[in-house]
Scaffold this motif. Sequence first.
Motif, short mmCIF file in Angstrom:
data_model
loop_
_atom_site.label_atom_id
_atom_site.label_comp_id
_atom_site.label_asym_id
_atom_site.label_seq_id
_atom_site.Cartn_x
_atom_site.Cartn_y
_atom_site.Cartn_z
N GLY A 1 0.81 -1.21 0.00
CA GLY A 1 0.00 0.00 0.00
C GLY A 1 0.84 1.26 0.00
N LEU A 2 1.97 1.22 -0.68
CA LEU A 2 2.90 2.35 -0.67
C LEU A 2 2.46 3.43 -1.65
CD1 LEU A 2 6.23 0.29 -0.86
CD2 LEU A 2 4.98 1.00 1.19
N THR A 3 2.94 4.63 -1.41
CA THR A 3 2.86 5.71 -2.39
C THR A 3 4.29 6.11 -2.73
OG1 THR A 3 0.75 6.51 -1.53
CG2 THR A 3 2.05 8.05 -2.85
N ILE A 4 4.67 5.89 -3.97
CA ILE A 4 6.03 6.16 -4.42
C ILE A 4 6.01 7.41 -5.30
CG2 ILE A 4 8.00 5.28 -5.72
CD1 ILE A 4 6.98 2.44 -5.10
N ARG A 5 6.66 8.45 -4.83
CA ARG A 5 6.72 9.70 -5.59
C ARG A 5 8.03 9.73 -6.37
NH1 ARG A 5 2.58 12.80 -3.98
NH2 ARG A 5 1.59 12.19 -2.01
N THR A 6 7.92 9.96 -7.66
CA THR A 6 9.09 9.86 -8.53
C THR A 6 9.50 11.22 -9.09
OG1 THR A 6 7.93 9.56 -10.64
CG2 THR A 6 8.19 7.60 -9.22
N THR A 7 10.61 11.20 -9.80
CA THR A 7 11.18 12.41 -10.39
C THR A 7 10.67 12.67 -11.80
OG1 THR A 7 13.03 11.08 -11.23
CG2 THR A 7 13.30 12.10 -9.06
N LEU A 8 9.88 11.77 -12.36
CA LEU A 8 9.48 11.87 -13.76
C LEU A 8 8.62 13.11 -14.00
CD1 LEU A 8 9.69 9.98 -16.38
CD2 LEU A 8 7.26 9.59 -15.97
#
Length: 759
Positions: free
Chosen positions: A320-327
């Motif tokens: 249930g993670l939220t992964i915030r990326t650099t894209l």
Amino acid sequence: MHNSRWSSAVRMSYLAAIAGVLVALLALPTVGGLALVVRDGATGFLDLPHDIHRLRPAQPTRILDADGGTIAEIADKRRDPVPLEEVSPVMAEAVIAIEDRRFYEHGGLDLRSVFRAAVRTAQGDLQGGSTLTQQYVKNVLVESAESSEEAADARAVSIGRKVRELRYALGAEHRMTKREILEGYLNISYFGNSVYGVEAAAQRYFSTPAENLSLRQAALLAGLVKGPALYDPVQRPDAARDRRDTVLESMVRTGAVSRKEAEAAQARGLGMNLSPPAAPAGCHSSDRPFFCSYVLTWLQERPGLGGDAAQSEKWLKSGGLTIRTTLDPAMQRAAQQAVEDSVPVGDASGKVAVGVLVDPATGGVRAMAQNRDYGLDSGGRGVTAVNFAVDAELGGSAGFQAGSTFKAFTAAAALKEGRGFGTSFDSPRSTTVSGMRSCSGEKRPDWRVRNHGDSTSGKHDMLTGTRNSVNTYFAQLQKRVGLCDTVQTARALGVHRADGAPLGEWNSFTLGDQEVAPLTMASAYAVFANRGVRCEPRPVTAVSDGAGTDRLAPSCSRVLPRGVADATSRVLSQPFKPGGTAAALGIGRPAAGKTGTTDNAAAAWFAGFTPGLAGAVALGDPRGAAQHPLRDVTIGGTFYPTVYGGTLPGPIWQQTMREATEGTREEPFPRPPGRFTGGGSGADRPQGGDDSTRRVPDVVGRAREDAVRALEAAGYAPSVGEVTVPSDEPEGRVAATNPRPGADLPEGAVVNVFVSRGG
């Protein structure tokens, strides 16, 4: 939270005593001493954990771009949780009627059912007696299991599992409302045919959302929970219908429906309208699948993720993670469009074109594009699961020979040793270089090197040699610097082979006949843009798990002196000048870069940067360069005798960078220290005198951070005062500088910056 008049302590003691009796009854066939068993069972019951909130059932992970948009959802099971308000009321009534008709009356333990089951179990016939709450707990225990052994234990038909399940059920009833328990149960239950949760089940069997389920549809789904395979409506429709009718009868007994309504539903068929089974959420369903797969692999490779590879994968797919990326979505669109405009997906040539953008200041990967659709490579043209932008260990390939883009590292090594732009050699069409040694001191054989393609012969210095990509010049410059120093400079900038093997320390190193990944080259060139500071490439800025957020700060370190990096940027701006190999590739703002073409036409490259963005583009053939070189080939409908770095990779880079930088502030490259201009051709020396004296730029009215960057770029040392001053400029903006804008100052001088506190 249920409406009990007992205090929690009294109630729990009472239930513990009941649990002790339950344990004794269940153990009667094998254990003597009823009183002793009751006492030990009650004590053990109280010692068990009870907080269901500490368990986390499997939840999908969301991967977000830099703007907060969803790149993908990742899960090992297809599940679409919905709030209870979005479930047809008749569905909830059907489940309660068939699974736990006293759901709203008990506190997690239905004594009638439990004692009936206990007596039958003691007689040798193991019975359930589970409440809906206990079933919810069982599913949570299975979903939150961290190993296959734990999952099997949660499903085991045993006294221990029943008691543990009961303890958690009582805790759930204490911490949750009945609505929350019912909602959790409907969203976590298995309905057969790889379908989890009522929303997915409604879509799979009836092609409708859960909020639109009819009476007969709801009864069918409610009947599946007890035995999804036994009552499978696809494979066993008669059994499914019998079970559905049983559910309808139960609903009549609970008063949920009338006899007339039940008989009307029983008279009709199953009424299914099957939808194709939905695949588990994953990168394959994303419109940015290769970046998505890179994110997951990168996270799994990071230390501290926890456990072995299998545990890390489970954590990513069910945590249930939220992964915030650099894209950056706009930059990604620009890169993808540029790649496909030049080399369409499924092009008959079979060539692969790859583009990557990197933020020099943070290492953030801003775009990652290639002319392939994502999928298992079955030999079909234009489909692959290989991410050609990254190293093999990150799901990529063995890389592409980088060609003359490696000349930048030779130039940087020379500048680091104090050699200036004017370092010159007679650079004929061919020459022999001898006497080079590896870092271990091993002498290399004589090397016969020649110019070809877009090179010219004659007398060259570092600027013209780079402008025209002269092989014989760089072969001699590498010998002058030292092969080992050149290799070590490249390593310091993060250059490494994509296949994981060590960089080869051989004569032709400067000509780039080693296979690297586009991300590696974009990151290496970003060091020049970032004035000598290398930031490890990264796709993720933060990971949240609902309980907290782990922010992944940039990992940066200085690998080149600032002046050397600035001087290298000046050298790499030369190909954009008239007569240079990138003369037609300008982007309307200051840029630097280098074409790359290999001797055997194995691959073609362009790597370049502005002060705020670096990018690399590679073109090659994944079937093998020797068998499929970039010669006599038709790509995108155009025939090319030979593809050079400026032929296709350069225009792809140009199109990408023009669009990616649109709307951003144009910045000049910092002026390199004057010590590098001496003894050279003077072709690149500024007009008007000594390169070490320049004028203070006007930064009044700009934000403090912008002003500092502009002054540093001009070669000065800005000092921002701690005390603000009154000014007509808005608060927080630069009110004045000392010396004033336009003043002549030597390089490295301090410029005092005063910030406005408003009028």
